[in-house]
Enzyme design. Structure first.
Site, PDB file in Angstrom:
ATOM      1  N   GLY A  11       4.350   4.436   3.753  1.00 19.28           N
ATOM      2  CA  GLY A  11       3.714   3.124   3.588  1.00 19.28           C
ATOM      3  C   GLY A  11       2.235   3.313   3.286  1.00 19.28           C
ATOM      4  N   VAL A  24     -10.588  15.525  -3.034  1.00 15.13           N
ATOM      5  CA  VAL A  24     -10.905  15.991  -4.389  1.00 15.13           C
ATOM      6  C   VAL A  24     -12.332  16.534  -4.459  1.00 15.13           C
ATOM      7  CG1 VAL A  24     -11.235  15.221  -6.789  1.00 15.13           C
ATOM      8  CG2 VAL A  24      -9.223  14.470  -5.498  1.00 15.13           C
ATOM      9  N   ARG A  25     -13.260  15.788  -3.920  1.00  8.03           N
ATOM     10  CA  ARG A  25     -14.653  16.224  -4.047  1.00  8.03           C
ATOM     11  C   ARG A  25     -14.931  17.483  -3.216  1.00  8.03           C
ATOM     12  NH1 ARG A  25     -17.751  10.980  -5.420  1.00  8.03           N
ATOM     13  NH2 ARG A  25     -16.723  10.495  -7.386  1.00  8.03           N
ATOM     14  N   ARG A  72       8.566   6.082  -0.217  1.00  2.87           N
ATOM     15  CA  ARG A  72       9.318   6.739   0.861  1.00  2.87           C
ATOM     16  C   ARG A  72      10.474   7.478   0.191  1.00  2.87           C
ATOM     17  NH1 ARG A  72       7.336   3.963   5.367  1.00  2.87           N
ATOM     18  NH2 ARG A  72       6.861   1.783   4.985  1.00  2.87           N
ATOM     19  N   ASP A 127       0.607   1.769  11.694  1.00  7.35           N
ATOM     20  CA  ASP A 127       1.321   1.665  12.979  1.00  7.35           C
ATOM     21  C   ASP A 127       0.688   2.490  14.109  1.00  7.35           C
ATOM     22  OD1 ASP A 127       3.076   0.020  11.723  1.00  7.35           O
ATOM     23  OD2 ASP A 127       4.680   1.493  11.529  1.00  7.35           O
TER      24      ASP A 127
HETATM   25  O1  F6P Z   1       3.469   1.216   7.338  1.00  5.76           O
HETATM   26  C1  F6P Z   1       4.340   1.131   8.435  1.00  5.76           C
HETATM   27  C2  F6P Z   1       5.051  -0.155   8.372  1.00  5.76           C
HETATM   28  O2  F6P Z   1       4.035  -1.042   8.182  1.00  5.76           O
HETATM   29  C3  F6P Z   1       5.925  -0.661   9.510  1.00  5.76           C
HETATM   30  O3  F6P Z   1       5.258  -1.244  10.584  1.00  5.76           O
HETATM   31  C4  F6P Z   1       6.819  -1.630   8.799  1.00  5.76           C
HETATM   32  O4  F6P Z   1       7.964  -1.915   9.475  1.00  5.76           O
HETATM   33  C5  F6P Z   1       7.082  -0.911   7.536  1.00  5.76           C
HETATM   34  O5  F6P Z   1       5.917  -0.157   7.273  1.00  5.76           O
HETATM   35  C6  F6P Z   1       7.469  -1.777   6.393  1.00  5.76           C
HETATM   36  O6  F6P Z   1       7.216  -1.135   5.201  1.00  5.76           O
HETATM   37  P1  F6P Z   1       7.976  -1.361   3.849  1.00  5.76           P
HETATM   38  O7  F6P Z   1       8.267  -2.821   3.779  1.00  5.76           O
HETATM   39  O8  F6P Z   1       6.968  -0.920   2.856  1.00  5.76           O
HETATM   40  O9  F6P Z   1       9.169  -0.508   3.877  1.00  5.76           O
END
Ligand code: F6P
Length: 321
Positions: A11, A24-25, A72, A127
């Protein structure tokens, strides 16, 4: 080591861009060539690489999201994808990798490092559930976004004498909700780590009404057992004195300009990661321990979970009175 690469994964989190810039820098200052891997581990397998020079990371320090894009890709846990990833890195002449991302991304970095490839992790997830760091990139910015929303919702809540249930992100962790509850002055916080029956939520709201409060704020993590419209319906049926409204903050929490705290953390993490790689050390994640930068083996990061400090829960309840 002559060429290193950087990717953002999982995320997105505010602070990823200033961290890419710092990586990078720092690398360029050390005379290394730097490549960006776009779209995280999926992009790695597709060979989606770009050269990154000093100007390519100009003007991004203040931007949310990530110029390298992210994604992801749980499939990277499979050895056949890990081998293909390693092959793509070798083909491109990349000799070291910085992975900026959440817990899942650290598994990818760990796999490569255990195959002998120099990889190092930088924690980024709103998170704040990654073991090995007190703060991950993006948490501070997300908290600022949340309290701005709480402050605004309190204005309308008081005007109408209503109770607001405000839902934050946090599928498996109550950190965001808990801290937002304390700094946003909530009557109650509901988190995955602590089950609270609907009757107790109603009692806290009713208590706020009896004590003369003109509003009640309940902050709920999306992963809490009781949340969403189902919670509102139960509470509405319990006659607390207030009418309920629900606001789900959702992905708004993931965007926005990184705060001063996140930008500095991004710079410190980025510099530390590259300098460690250069010193020939890998298989670790950079983290914040107290006020200092520390390093935790990726194996430990992947096998442990950062637990939410429930002392904050006690504080939140006490300060709501
Ligand atoms: O980045 C972590 C998080 O924000 C979680 O708290 C949430 O459940 C999840 O990502 C949702 O992410 P996505 O909708 O991008 O899969």
């Amino acid at each position: 080591m002559r060429t290193i690469a950087v990717m953002t994964s999982g995320g997105d989190a505010p602070g990823m861009n200033p961290c890419v810039r710092a990586v990078v820098r720092t690398a360029l200052a050390a005379g290394l060539k730097v490549m960006g891997i776009r779209r995280a581990f999926e992009g790695l397998l597709a060979g989606d690489f770009v050269d990154l020079g000093p100007r390519d990371v100009g003007g991004i320090i203040q931007k949310g999201g990530t110029i390298l894009m992210t994604g992801r890709f749980p499939e990277f846990r499979e050895p056949r994808y890990q081998r293909l990833g390693l092959r793509k890195l070798n083909e491109a002449g990349i000799e070291g990798l910085v992975v900026i991302g959440g817990e899942g991304s650290m598994h990818g970095a760990r796999a490569l490092s255990e195959m002998g490839f120099p990889a190092i992790g930088i924690p980024a997830s709103i998170d704040n559930d990654i073991y090995g760091t007190q703060m991950a990139l993006g948490v501070d910015t997300a908290l600022n976004t949340i309290i701005e929303a709480i402050d605004k919702l309190r204005d309308t809540a008081s005007s109408h004498q209503r109770a607001f249930v405000i839902e934050t992100m946090g599928r498996g962790s109550g950190y965001l909700a808990l801290i937002a509850g304390i700094i946003g002055g909530a009557e109650l916080v509901l988190i995955p780590e602590q089950e609270v029956p609907a009757e107790d939520v109603a009692a806290a709201v009713s208590d706020a009404y009896v004590r003369g409060k003109t509003h009640a704020i309940i902050v709920v993590a999306e992963g809490a057992a009781l949340h969403g419209q189902a919670l509102i319906e139960q509470l509405d049926a319990m006659n607390t004195g207030f009418q309920f409204r629900l606001t789900i903050l959702g992905h708004v929490q993931r965007g926005g300009r990184p705060t001063a705290f996140d930008r500095l953390l991004a710079a410190r993490f980025g510099v530390a990661a590259v300098e460690r790689l250069q010193a020939g050390e890998h298989g670790v994640m950079v983290g914040l321990n107290g006020r200092e930068i520390g390093f935790t083996p990726l194996a430990e990061v992947c096998e442990q979970r950062r637990r939410t400090n429930l002392e904050y829960y006690r504080m939140a309840r006490m300060l709501a009175k």
